[in-house]
Design an enzyme around this catalytic site. Structure first.
Site, PDB file in Angstrom:
ATOM      1  CB  ILE A  43      -6.739   5.668 -21.235  1.00  0.00           C
ATOM      2  CG1 ILE A  43      -5.648   6.942 -21.943  1.00  0.00           C
ATOM      3  CG2 ILE A  43      -6.372   4.341 -22.155  1.00  0.00           C
ATOM      4  CD1 ILE A  43      -4.836   6.874 -21.699  1.00  0.00           C
ATOM      5  CE1 TYR A  92      -7.360  15.282 -11.966  1.00  0.00           C
ATOM      6  CE2 TYR A  92      -8.620  14.400 -13.995  1.00  0.00           C
ATOM      7  CZ  TYR A  92      -8.321  14.026 -12.432  1.00  0.00           C
ATOM      8  OH  TYR A  92      -8.750  13.145 -11.957  1.00  0.00           O
ATOM      9  CG  ASP A 143      -1.597   1.285   1.450  1.00  0.00           C
ATOM     10  OD1 ASP A 143      -1.711   2.269   0.588  1.00  0.00           O
ATOM     11  OD2 ASP A 143      -2.738   0.816   1.868  1.00  0.00           O
TER      12      ASP A 143
END
Ligand code: HXC
Ligand code: NAP
Length: 282
Positions: A192, A148, A67
């Site tokens: 995508i 963005y 993680d």
């Protein structure tokens, strides 16, 4: 489009390499001869991906559960990899995202996304960067951003914050570490199709259709197109590219920015004729 040994002798870690774009990059890097490590949180997903990727006759693949939000877990993973040999490149691809109105988000929701996108990228970059610097070894970091990041975006605010931070990290360390042989670059892809992304940010056919219609190329990008660009940016062929964010979106961002760009969809043939002066263009 590349020689089949482009990435031979390169040892590369791809975070989030068990699915989507990460898995596509792993496949392409293996085809080009690399030794590839993939990590993610879900052991079963990683195991399945590694089994599929092992069928590629070039390169070699290893999967490590990790993680990336946990700095200590990242440290252990990098330590384990380095025991087999130093990495040459890392692709910070792991991310979290979902559509939501910002006023509906808890602080845990912000932390969940920013923890993966920004802190995960930071943990992996620092763990590798410190080793490369200490060993006077060159290295390359490729961060997967989003279009963005420089503008911000409504409804994906934790992701926009995280990706903006990732781009700032990319440009900052490109300068700070460049003189010691470490290159930092990023790719900002437009949409995508991957299960992970589209189930969370384009979860309905009408939203998908709208995204295609606003793209100048009237299609989505492909995993292969992204993987080829990534292969180039981590290869020695791009050795003088440092601190760049390469946008790969078919021109979608420019379409959004141009004052009159939407007219292509709004005005029909007869509208354009009506706008013309009577004389024909010579
Ligand atoms: C509001 C939400 C939410 C939603 C989760 N939360 N989804 N809040 N709207 N739709 C809140 C939860 O209620 C919780 O807060 C907090 O977020 C953490 O959620 P968990 O499920 O406990 O977190 P976790 O299991 O760590 O999962 C992280 C995740 C998940 C980001 C929420 O979606 C994930 O694992 N994503 C990984 C893959 C991924 O997102 N891929 C897409 C990348 S696409 P509370 O307060 O209730 O505890 C991309 C760019 C796309 O990045 C651009 C396309 C053009
Ligand atoms: P994806 O398949 O959901 O990929 C995300 C990957 O990150 C998964 O493999 C996930 O595996 C892993 N991950 C998430 N949290 C993690 C954590 N804490 N630690 C380690 N791994 C973690 O989505 P994708 O479309 O391939 O996205 C890949 C990258 O492209 C992301 O950076 C995304 O922001 C970017 N991007 C995608 C698009 C697009 O349209 N597809 C557009 C712009 C940018 P686990 O859940 O098993 O951990």
């Amino acid at each position: 489009m590349f020689q089949s040994d482009l990435l031979a002798l390169k040892r590369i870690l791809i975070t989030g390499g068990g699915t989507g774009l990460g898995k596509g990059m792993a496949e392409r890097f293996l085809e080009l001869g690399a030794t590839v490590y993939i990590c993610g949180r879900r052991q079963d997903v990683l195991k399945q991906a590694a089994a599929e990727l092992a069928l590629i006759s070039h390169g070699s693949i290893s999967a490590l559960p990790c993680d990336v939000r946990e700095r200590a877990a990242v440290g252990d993973m990098i330590e384990n990899i380095w025991r087999e040999g130093p990495l040459d490149a890392v692709v910070n691809n792991a991310a979290g995202n979902f559509l939501a109105r910002t006023e509906d988000l808890s602080s845990h929701a912000f932390e969940a996304v920013i923890g993966i996108v920004l802190m995960g990228t930071l943990h992996v970059t620092m763990a590798c960067g410190r080793r490369w610097l200490a060993e006077s070894r060159p290295g390359t970091v490729l961060n997967i951003s989003a279009t963005y990041a420089p503008t911000g975006s409504a409804y994906v605010v934790p992701s926009a914050i995280g990706k903006a931070g990732v781009e700032a990290l990319t440009r900052s360390l490109a300068v700070e570490w460049g003189n010691r042989g470490i290159r930092m670059n990023a790719i900002a892809p437009g949409p995508i199709p991957t299960q992970g992304a589209f189930s969370r940010v384009l979860p309905r056919p009408d939203l998908e259709q709208a995204a295609i219609e606003r793209n100048p190329l009237r299609r989505f990008g492909t995993v292969r197109e992204l993987a080829n660009l990534a292969a180039f940016l981590i290869s020695d062929g791009s050795a003088y590219i440092n601190g760049e964010v390469v946008r790969m979106d078919g021109g979608e961002s420019l379409q959004g920015a141009g004052e009159f760009s939407a007219l292509g969809r709004l005005l029909k043939e007869e509208d354009w004729r009506a706008l013309r002066p009577n004389k024909q263009p010579s």
